[in-house]
Design a protein around this motif. Sequence first.
Motif, PDB file in Angstrom:
ATOM      1  N   UNK A 193       0.824  -1.210   0.000  1.00  0.00           N
ATOM      2  CA  UNK A 193       0.000   0.000   0.000  1.00  0.00           C
ATOM      3  C   UNK A 193       0.859   1.262   0.000  1.00  0.00           C
ATOM      4  N   UNK A 194       1.929   1.252   0.791  1.00  0.00           N
ATOM      5  CA  UNK A 194       2.807   2.420   0.837  1.00  0.00           C
ATOM      6  C   UNK A 194       3.474   2.654  -0.516  1.00  0.00           C
ATOM      7  N   UNK A 195       3.861   1.569  -1.199  1.00  0.00           N
ATOM      8  CA  UNK A 195       4.469   1.710  -2.522  1.00  0.00           C
ATOM      9  C   UNK A 195       3.479   2.304  -3.528  1.00  0.00           C
ATOM     10  N   UNK A 196       2.247   1.823  -3.491  1.00  0.00           N
ATOM     11  CA  UNK A 196       1.227   2.323  -4.420  1.00  0.00           C
ATOM     12  C   UNK A 196       0.973   3.809  -4.188  1.00  0.00           C
ATOM     13  N   UNK A 197       0.827   4.193  -2.908  1.00  0.00           N
ATOM     14  CA  UNK A 197       0.595   5.601  -2.592  1.00  0.00           C
ATOM     15  C   UNK A 197       1.766   6.467  -3.032  1.00  0.00           C
ATOM     16  N   UNK A 198       2.982   5.979  -2.808  1.00  0.00           N
ATOM     17  CA  UNK A 198       4.166   6.746  -3.213  1.00  0.00           C
ATOM     18  C   UNK A 198       4.230   6.894  -4.726  1.00  0.00           C
ATOM     19  N   UNK A 199       3.862   5.843  -5.459  1.00  0.00           N
ATOM     20  CA  UNK A 199       3.887   5.902  -6.921  1.00  0.00           C
ATOM     21  C   UNK A 199       2.907   6.947  -7.449  1.00  0.00           C
ATOM     22  N   UNK A 200       1.726   7.012  -6.854  1.00  0.00           N
ATOM     23  CA  UNK A 200       0.733   8.020  -7.278  1.00  0.00           C
ATOM     24  C   UNK A 200       1.275   9.427  -7.034  1.00  0.00           C
ATOM     25  N   UNK A 201       1.884   9.630  -5.872  1.00  0.00           N
ATOM     26  CA  UNK A 201       2.453  10.945  -5.568  1.00  0.00           C
ATOM     27  C   UNK A 201       3.597  11.288  -6.526  1.00  0.00           C
ATOM     28  N   UNK A 202       4.415  10.293  -6.875  1.00  0.00           N
ATOM     29  CA  UNK A 202       5.528  10.538  -7.791  1.00  0.00           C
ATOM     30  C   UNK A 202       5.032  10.928  -9.181  1.00  0.00           C
ATOM     31  N   UNK A 203       3.988  10.271  -9.645  1.00  0.00           N
ATOM     32  CA  UNK A 203       3.435  10.623 -10.959  1.00  0.00           C
ATOM     33  C   UNK A 203       2.907  12.060 -10.943  1.00  0.00           C
ATOM     34  N   UNK A 204       2.287  12.479  -9.865  1.00  0.00           N
ATOM     35  CA  UNK A 204       1.789  13.847  -9.783  1.00  0.00           C
ATOM     36  C   UNK A 204       2.931  14.846  -9.787  1.00  0.00           C
ATOM     37  N   UNK A 205       4.026  14.504  -9.139  1.00  0.00           N
ATOM     38  CA  UNK A 205       5.193  15.384  -9.156  1.00  0.00           C
ATOM     39  C   UNK A 205       5.844  15.391 -10.539  1.00  0.00           C
ATOM     40  N   UNK A 206       5.860  14.230 -11.188  1.00  0.00           N
ATOM     41  CA  UNK A 206       6.424  14.103 -12.539  1.00  0.00           C
ATOM     42  C   UNK A 206       5.611  14.915 -13.536  1.00  0.00           C
ATOM     43  N   UNK A 208       4.136  14.484 -16.349  1.00  0.00           N
ATOM     44  CA  UNK A 208       4.199  14.353 -17.803  1.00  0.00           C
ATOM     45  C   UNK A 208       3.338  13.217 -18.328  1.00  0.00           C
ATOM     46  N   UNK A 209       2.248  12.927 -17.646  1.00  0.00           N
ATOM     47  CA  UNK A 209       1.246  11.980 -18.137  1.00  0.00           C
ATOM     48  C   UNK A 209      -0.118  12.648 -18.036  1.00  0.00           C
ATOM     49  N   UNK A 210      -1.062  12.140 -18.815  1.00  0.00           N
ATOM     50  CA  UNK A 210      -2.398  12.741 -18.848  1.00  0.00           C
ATOM     51  C   UNK A 210      -3.336  12.126 -17.815  1.00  0.00           C
ATOM     52  N   UNK A 211      -3.092  10.875 -17.418  1.00  0.00           N
ATOM     53  CA  UNK A 211      -3.942  10.209 -16.433  1.00  0.00           C
ATOM     54  C   UNK A 211      -3.207   8.990 -15.890  1.00  0.00           C
ATOM     55  N   UNK A 212      -3.782   8.388 -14.838  1.00  0.00           N
ATOM     56  CA  UNK A 212      -3.187   7.210 -14.204  1.00  0.00           C
ATOM     57  C   UNK A 212      -4.186   6.056 -14.203  1.00  0.00           C
ATOM     58  N   UNK A 236      -4.973   8.707  -3.864  1.00  0.00           N
ATOM     59  CA  UNK A 236      -5.834   8.873  -5.043  1.00  0.00           C
ATOM     60  C   UNK A 236      -6.650  10.156  -4.932  1.00  0.00           C
ATOM     61  N   UNK A 237      -7.182  10.414  -3.746  1.00  0.00           N
ATOM     62  CA  UNK A 237      -8.014  11.616  -3.549  1.00  0.00           C
ATOM     63  C   UNK A 237      -7.198  12.891  -3.770  1.00  0.00           C
ATOM     64  N   UNK A 238      -5.939  12.882  -3.344  1.00  0.00           N
ATOM     65  CA  UNK A 238      -5.090  14.066  -3.460  1.00  0.00           C
ATOM     66  C   UNK A 238      -4.456  14.218  -4.845  1.00  0.00           C
ATOM     67  N   UNK A 239      -4.655  13.248  -5.722  1.00  0.00           N
ATOM     68  CA  UNK A 239      -4.029  13.300  -7.046  1.00  0.00           C
ATOM     69  C   UNK A 239      -4.642  14.412  -7.894  1.00  0.00           C
ATOM     70  N   UNK A 240      -3.792  15.196  -8.529  1.00  0.00           N
ATOM     71  CA  UNK A 240      -4.237  16.208  -9.486  1.00  0.00           C
ATOM     72  C   UNK A 240      -4.470  15.605 -10.861  1.00  0.00           C
ATOM     73  N   UNK A 241      -3.943  14.397 -11.079  1.00  0.00           N
ATOM     74  CA  UNK A 241      -4.162  13.693 -12.339  1.00  0.00           C
ATOM     75  C   UNK A 241      -5.393  12.806 -12.214  1.00  0.00           C
TER      76      UNK A 241
END
Length: 413
Positions: A193-206, A208-212, A236-241
Motif C-alpha cells: 500500500x505504501x508503494x502504491x501511494x508513493x507511486x501516485x504521488x511521484x506521478x503527480x510530481x512528474x 508528464x502523463x495525462x492520467x493514471x 488517489x483523492x489528493x491526485x491532481x491527475x
Amino acid sequence: MIPSAVNYNDPQEPARPREALTVSLITQQIKMLLEETLPPFWVTGEISNFKRHTSGHFYFSLKDEGAQIPCVMWAGRNRSLYFTPKDGMQVLVHGQVTVYEKRGYYQLDVWQMQPAGLGALQQAFEQLKQRLQAEGLFDATHKIPLPRFPQRVGLVTSPTGAAIRDLVSVLRRRWPSMQIVLRPVRVQGSGAAAEIAAAIAEFNEYGKVDLLIVGRGGGSLEDLWPFNEEVVARAIYNSKLPVVSAVGHEIDFSISDFVADVRAATPSVAAEMVAPEAREIRNLLLVQLRRGFMHLKRKAQLYRERLHRIASSYGLRQPLNVAHQRTQELDELFRRMSQALRQRQERSLLELENLSKRLNALSHASILRRGFALVYRKADGVLVRHAQQVHEADLIRVQMATSAIEAEVITPP
C-alpha cells in the motif's frame, strides 16, 4: 548485575540476606532476558478490554482459550490502522514482548495490527468505507473527467502480473500512438500500500502523463487488500491527475474504486476506457468530413440560388436599366459632340483656305506674276524703291516672278 557467586538454581544453597536483590534490579534482569531473547513475532488472538486513552494510545488484551497477554499500541503507530479495533475482534498483530517495570508485568508492544479472517477484513472494509465517505472522499464533485484523447498514460501496477500484459496489449491495439509510463510496485503483501501511494504521488510530481491507471488482476480479499488501505485512498483523492481504479474482477470492489475518478471492472476495461479506438475515430472523422462537405455544398447551392433571385429582382434590375439609359445618352452626346467638332473643323478649314487665298493675292509673288519686278542693289541687297538709290555703273539684281537677272545702271537718274 546479579552477583555471580550465588547459584540461584541450587535449592540447597539459599541466598544470604546480604546478597538479596532489589525489585528494580530483578525486574531489569527479567526485562533484558525477555526483550533480548524473544525476537519480534506475529501472534493471533481475540481483543478484550480494549481502551483508547486520551493520549491516543491503545490498551487491550489479546487472548485465546488458554491464556491472555496485555498489549499496548502507541498513537504514532495506530494512526495508520484502516479499521477500529473492538472487543471480540479476531486480529493478527506483530510486535515484541516488553516489560512494564513500574507494575512488574510483561506486555506486547504492538507494531502492526490487521483483522484475522475474511469476516474481520470485511468489517474493516466497511468501517473504512463509512469513515472516508463521511469525510467526502467519494463525492462526485471531486471527480476529474478523463481526457478524450490522452497522449501519455501512467500505470501503477506490478511489472510481472497479468494486469500489465492486458493493459499494454489493449492500449497498443486501440491507440498505437499512446505512450505508456510504468511505475512498478508490489500489489499485495506488507508494504504494498505504501508503494502504491508513493507511486501516485511521484506521478503527480512528474506531471508528464495525462492520467493514471492504478490496479492489479484478480485475487482473494487478502490479496487485494492494499487497495483497501487508507494511505492509497488518500493518495488517489489528493491526485491532481485523473485516476482510473482497475482492481481485480468485475465483482471485486475496493476502497480505491470509490475514491478514484473512474472505476473499471478489470484492467482490460480500464485500457478500453482511456484509449479511444483508432479505427472508430478514423471512421468518425471520415463521416464528419463527408457531412461537412455535403453541408458546405448545400450552403453553396443555397447562396447561389439566393444570389440569382437577388440579381433577378426589380431592385437590382431598375439600377441596371438606368445605367443602360445613361450609357445610351452618353453615346448620343458623344455622337453630337463629334459631329459638332467635325462641322467646326470644316468651317475653320474653309476660313483658313480663304485667308490663304487673300494672302497669296497680296503677296509680292502674285504681283510679280502680273509683270512686276523687284530691284535690289547687288552690293548690299537693299530694295530699290527710288531711282536716286542707284548710280551709274551700280550692279542691280532684278527679281521677276520665276527668275532673276543682273544688270548695270547705265543712265544716271
